[in-house]
Design a protein around this motif. Structure first.
Motif, short mmCIF file in Angstrom:
data_model
loop_
_atom_site.label_atom_id
_atom_site.label_comp_id
_atom_site.label_asym_id
_atom_site.label_seq_id
_atom_site.Cartn_x
_atom_site.Cartn_y
_atom_site.Cartn_z
N LEU A 64 3.12 -94.86 -69.49
CA LEU A 64 3.26 -93.71 -68.47
C LEU A 64 4.02 -93.10 -69.07
O LEU A 64 4.43 -91.88 -69.56
N HIS A 65 5.26 -94.27 -68.52
CA HIS A 65 6.42 -93.52 -69.74
C HIS A 65 7.26 -92.42 -71.46
O HIS A 65 7.30 -91.93 -71.36
N GLN A 66 6.28 -93.72 -71.94
CA GLN A 66 6.56 -93.71 -73.26
C GLN A 66 5.65 -92.13 -73.37
O GLN A 66 6.03 -90.96 -74.21
N PHE A 67 4.51 -91.66 -73.01
CA PHE A 67 3.23 -90.51 -72.78
C PHE A 67 4.37 -89.18 -72.87
O PHE A 67 4.67 -88.18 -72.69
N LYS A 68 5.75 -89.42 -71.76
CA LYS A 68 6.45 -88.43 -70.95
C LYS A 68 7.38 -88.60 -71.61
O LYS A 68 7.97 -86.81 -72.47
N GLN A 69 8.18 -88.86 -72.54
CA GLN A 69 8.77 -88.79 -73.08
C GLN A 69 8.31 -88.47 -74.62
O GLN A 69 9.19 -87.58 -74.76
N LYS A 70 7.30 -88.94 -75.18
CA LYS A 70 7.37 -88.01 -76.38
C LYS A 70 6.57 -86.26 -76.02
O LYS A 70 6.48 -85.63 -76.65
N LYS A 71 5.84 -86.59 -74.58
CA LYS A 71 5.31 -84.83 -74.46
C LYS A 71 7.39 -84.17 -74.48
O LYS A 71 7.11 -82.63 -74.86
N PHE A 72 8.15 -84.86 -73.80
CA PHE A 72 9.29 -83.70 -73.49
C PHE A 72 10.17 -83.74 -75.05
O PHE A 72 9.92 -82.78 -74.97
N GLU A 73 9.86 -84.29 -75.68
CA GLU A 73 10.06 -84.58 -77.69
C GLU A 73 9.88 -83.62 -77.61
O GLU A 73 9.69 -83.00 -79.04
N LEU A 74 8.02 -83.45 -77.41
CA LEU A 74 7.16 -82.07 -78.29
C LEU A 74 7.74 -80.81 -77.63
O LEU A 74 7.53 -79.96 -78.98
N GLU A 75 8.29 -80.55 -76.37
CA GLU A 75 8.44 -79.68 -76.19
C GLU A 75 9.82 -78.76 -76.57
O GLU A 75 9.76 -78.08 -77.24
#
Length: 1000
Positions: A828-839
């Protein structure tokens, strides 16, 4: 603004260099390393600051052998008048001062006002260029050349083209609609993969918690077993240690009991050894003392026999002074003989000079003649003056003949030229015939109108063809854009990004509307009226030229032109005749001046001859030689007198030396009838003998004193040894030697016990059993049984520990199996981190999109507002440089490129032109940029060998164009000699390793 003076304190290899009165077109010529680049960098540094040490791309030009760094320039400003700008070493860019002619003093702010707030980069881009710009053109390919030329026409450099390329590259790196490698595409794929793994991890999360609790319980039990095993191991180690040291402990107890029985014994440390050593040292002292007494008596007898003559030795200083003068006596004798020889030589030379002078005067009168420095100077001046007057007479006679012959030649040439000129009546009649209209000008006007008719006809066809091509190109572009938008809509539908779908649909509708509005009527209808007007004018000129009044004008014009040339030639000859008359008159006047000067010379010569008592016939030809002989005679006579005095002084000195030596011989020697050198030798030998006696006496006395001192020392040492033995007996509290030895045996036994005890304690100090615990171990008798019992307990605990470790490993494996797919919280942490990087990446992508859009709009505004005026001037320059072969520069309908039109209406892209033509286009654009968009800034244009790749014709055209730029000062730096023929000498400065020269 114009630079009128440069003063370099220290900059690179240039030190204390001044260049004044710079011209409007100033050429700096010098070989490599002569200082051209240094002067250019100096101008940039004074105006905009020295490069800082962090700016590695630019040289600072700090002097290696001079503390002064910087200099000043003097400028003429359109608004502020004359000003001086000085910059020296200081803060990072240097300390600057500015003086205006009205007395105003300022710094950086006033300098910025003078420079119109230009910075260094913009100034170099607009007003300073070199080979780099042209070399960039040679290295480019394809459409890059057109973009480079466009960038040069907007900013003066290629930075616009570079910025456009960088923006497009950054956008392509981040996102492409159908791509996989761009960063945004990769991040989207990673988010899809992590989303699936996150759903799988939720199901296994509860089983994972139970395994974690069980693993913690097992690890607590394993920690307790490890603690018990550690205690058992420590107990075993102490038992094994006691088995090793129990004998030493018992021996230690026994020795302590023995020492207690002996009690306290007072005896000197190593008493027996010390007593025997002192006693042994006492035996030889009696024999040594007796031997010293006998030697002292023998030395006293020797001293009585050796006694020197002290009265003679007291006179040593005075005697040595006299003896040292014997070599001087010989030297004086030699000098006396040499002086007598010189005296004879001087007498002969004086007689010779008198014979050569042969003057009717006595020796006393000759010596009384005044020959001081003033008279000598007058003689030199008069003699030199006579020689120069003779040389001048010969030169004037030769010039008189030359000027007379030249005057006669010029008179004949003038008469011949006057006979060839037309009479006034004939010339007036010829001018009346030519007062009508000029046929040639009418023919030129007719030819120009025909060219314009042809030009408008071709321009009309070209506009129509261009309109057709443009319509076709627009259709293709709109179709391609519609396909891209359709792909965007499909991609949004597939990924369920409805915002992207709506943007694509709206963009497609707007594109259709724009496509409908962009197609208009063809151009080219405005040329018909201009063509009709030109054809009517052509018809009128043809009718006028067909008339008969213009038939024979050409011959009359040639006749008038020939007469004009002859009149100009006659006028030049008359001017040269006047100049020659002036030269002839000057020679005559110089002859008259020579005669006056010659009379004054003779008067002065006869006056000097009278003073020196020299006859006039000798003075006319040999004044200088006669004066020199008189001067030599007086000098030799004075030297002869000095030699007489010198010989008398030598004789007196020799007599003084002989008397002094005779005094010492009569007083201290038995034999007195000897020559001077034998007396000196005998006195030296006696002095040597007496010195030897004195030295031997001093040696015997020193030896006697040493023996007496040594005897006293031996007696003191004997007494000291006896006192040492008494101290040993007192310390042991005994009276006899036997008692001392008995007490010594007991003390030695006690010392041995102490040494052994110390050795045992040293072995026991590293034992793990403390001294306090040893008493408890003395009562243990079954050590082996205790060790076996503890070993069995340790085996049982280790078996239990092994079972627990196997169970722990099994649980760890189960946990690892659950963790292979990733723990839910971690995923879940990795998913949020990747989403933030995408933004964040999407934000960066949008910034670059916005920057590209702003750049495109700015370029479009520049193309429509400012560029047409600049291109008009650039076309004017290009027509001049190419001699009409190329005359139009068109903008690309899209993008940032140029199209070049040739005089036959053929259009080329920039990359299709030859290198030389491309360079001419570049130069035209750069100069047009400086003279149109920046025309209110009349800064100097600085050029550094930018045209060396041109042939002679192109180079000449470039230089003619630069000379026509009257609003800007031109500073042209070159190392090529063949270019100098294009400039006048007064506009050229030669640079030679920091030295400025004006060519001859």
């Amino acid at each position: 603004m114009k630079i009128v003076e440069i003063h370099i304190y220290g900059f690179g290899q240039l030190e204390n260099m001044q260049i004044k009165d710079l011209a409007d077109f100033q050429v700096f010529f010098g070989e490599n390393e002569a200082g051209k680049s240094t002067i250019m960098a100096f101008i940039h540094g004074i105006l905009f600051g020295f490069p800082t040490k962090q700016q590695s791309t630019e040289l600072r030009y700090e002097p290696k052998h001079n503390d002064k760094y910087g200099g000043k320039i003097r400028i003429s400003h359109d608004e502020f008048g004359f000003a001086v700008i000085e910059r020296i070493k200081g803060k990072s860019a240097g300390d600057v001062k500015v003086w205006l002619e009205n007395g105003t003093l300022g710094g950086e702010e006033l300098l910025k006002e003078l420079l119109g707030n230009f910075d260094k980069g913009l100034f170099q881009a607009i007003f300073s260029f070199n080979l780099n710009g042209l070399q960039n053109i040679h290295q480019m390919k394809g459409e890059e050349i057109g973009k480079f030329l466009f960038s040069a026409g907007t900013l003066g450099t290629e930075r616009l083209s570079e910025a456009e390329s960088v923006l497009q590259k950054e956008l392509d790196t981040r996102f492409k609609p159908g791509g996989k490698k761009p960063l945004l595409n990769e991040k989207l794929q990673e988010l899809h993969t992590l989303n699936g793994e996150l759903k799988k991890a939720v199901a296994k999360n509860e089983e994972y918690d139970s395994f974690i609790k069980k693993q913690e319980s097992i690890q607590e039990e394993m920690a307790g077993i490890h603690h018990l095993l550690s205690e058992i191991q420590e107990s075993n180690e102490k038992l094994n240690e006691w088995k090793k040291i129990h004998l030493l402990v018992k021996e230690e107890i026994s020795i302590k009991n023995e020492l207690s029985d002996l009690g306290v014994i007072q005896f000197p440390t190593q008493g027996i050894v010390r007593f025997e050593r002192v006693n042994q040292m006492l035996y030889p002292y009696d024999a040594q003392i007796l031997s010293m007494l006998e030697r002292i008596e023998s030395l006293k007898e020797e001293l009585t026999a050796l006694q020197p003559d002290n009265l003679f030795l007291e006179q040593e200083s005075a005697l040595m002074t006299v003896l040292d003068q014997i070599p001087l006596y010989d030297q004086l004798e030699l000098e006396k003989q040499q002086d007598q020889t010189k005296l004879q030589d001087y007498q002969g030379r004086l007689s010779e000079i008198l014979d050569r002078l042969h003057l009717p005067v006595k020796e006393e009168e000759l010596l009384a003649i005044n020959t001081n420095i003033y008279v000598k100077n007058e003689v030199e001046v008069v003699a030199s003056r006579g020689q120069k007057l003779g040389e001048l007479k010969l030169e004037l006679e030769e010039r008189f003949q030359e000027e007379k012959a030249a005057l006669e030649r010029m008179e004949k040439e003038v008469e011949l030229a006057e006979s060839k000129v037309l009479p006034r009546t004939d010339r007036a009649l010829l001018e009346e015939k030519l007062n009508g209209e000029d046929k040639k000008s009418l023919e030129n006007e007719l030819s120009s109108i025909k060219d314009k008719i042809e030009f408008y006809r071709l321009a009309k066809e070209r506009e129509q063809n261009a309109w057709k091509r443009l319509q076709k190109q627009k259709k293709l572009q709109f179709l391609l854009f519609e396909i891209i938008l359709l792909g965007l809509v499909l991609y949004g539908t597939f990924t369920r990004q409805w915002g992207l779908v709506s943007i694509g649909v709206i963009a497609a509708v707007l594109t259709g509307v724009l496509m409908a509005k962009s197609f208009g009527k063809p151009k080219g209808q405005d040329f018909n009226q201009s063509l009709d007007s030109l054809r009517e004018k052509e018809k009128q000129l043809i009718q006028k030229l067909d008339s008969t009044e213009y038939a024979n004008l050409i011959k009359l014009q040639e006749q008038l032109l020939l007469d004009n040339r002859r009149k100009e030639h006659l006028q030049g000859l008359k001017m040269r005749l006047e100049q020659q008359n002036d030269q002839y008159d000057k020679v005559i006047s110089k002859f008259e001046a020579w005669e006056i000067e010659s009379a004054k010379y003779k008067e002065k010569l006869f006056t000097l001859a009278s003073q020196l008592q020299i006859p006039e016939y000798i003075a006319k030809s040999h004044l200088r030689e006669a004066f020199q002989f008189i001067e030599q005679y007086k000098t030799l006579w004075r030297e002869k007198s000095q030699l007489h005095k010198r010989i008398s002084q030598i004789k007196e000195r020799q007599l003084s030396i002989e008397n002094s030596l005779e005094f010492f011989t009569n007083r201290f020697l038995s034999e007195v009838h000897m020559d001077l050198h034998k007396k000196g030798y005998a006195l030296r030998e006696k002095l040597k003998t007496e010195h030897e006696k004195k030295i031997m006496c001093q040696e015997r006395l020193a030896k006697l004193q040493d023996l007496e001192n040594e005897l006293k020392q031996k007696k003191r040492e004997q007494l000291h040894l006896k006192e040492e033995i008494k101290k040993l007996f007192d310390e042991a509290m005994v009276a006899t030697e036997e008692q001392y030895y008995e007490l010594g045996v007991k003390a030695e036994k006690q010392e041995n016990f102490k040494e052994r005890l110390k050795d045992i304690q040293k072995q026991l100090q590293y034992s793990i059993i403390a001294e306090n615990d040893r008493e408890s171990f003395l009562h243990i008798h079954n050590i082996e049984e205790l060790v076996i019992e503890q070993q069995n307990e340790a085996i049982r605990l280790k078996a239990r520990l092994t079972a627990l470790q196997e169970e722990d490993a099994s649980i760890k494996y189960e946990i690892q199996v659950l963790e292979e797919g990733g723990v839910y919280s971690e995923l879940l942490h990795q998913f949020k981190q990747k989403k933030f990087e995408l933004e964040e990446m999407a934000k960066e992508w949008s910034v670059y999109c916005l920057a590209q859009d702003i750049l495109s709009k700015t370029v479009e505004k520049y193309k429509n507002t400012y560029l047409p005026r600049m291109l008009s001037k650039a076309e004017e320059y290009l027509v001049f440089l190419t001699e009409g072969r190329y005359y139009r520069i068109h903008l690309q309908k899209s993008g940032t490129g140029f199209l070049i039109e040739r005089k036959d209406y053929t259009i080329f892209e920039a990359n299709e032109l030859s290198q030389a033509t491309t360079e001419q286009v570049y130069v035209s654009i750069r100069l047009a940029l400086a003279t149109t968009l920046y025309e209110k800034y009349h800064f100097p244009i600085i050029i550094d060998d930018s045209f060396v790749n041109f042939d002679a014709r192109r180079t000449q055209k470039i230089i003619e164009l630069l000379k026509s730029l009257k609003q800007n000062q031109i500073l042209f730096f070159t190392c090529h000699t063949h270019l100098l023929s294009n400039f006048s000498h007064e506009n050229i400065l030669l640079l030679n390793k920091g030295i400025v020269e004006i060519p001859s």
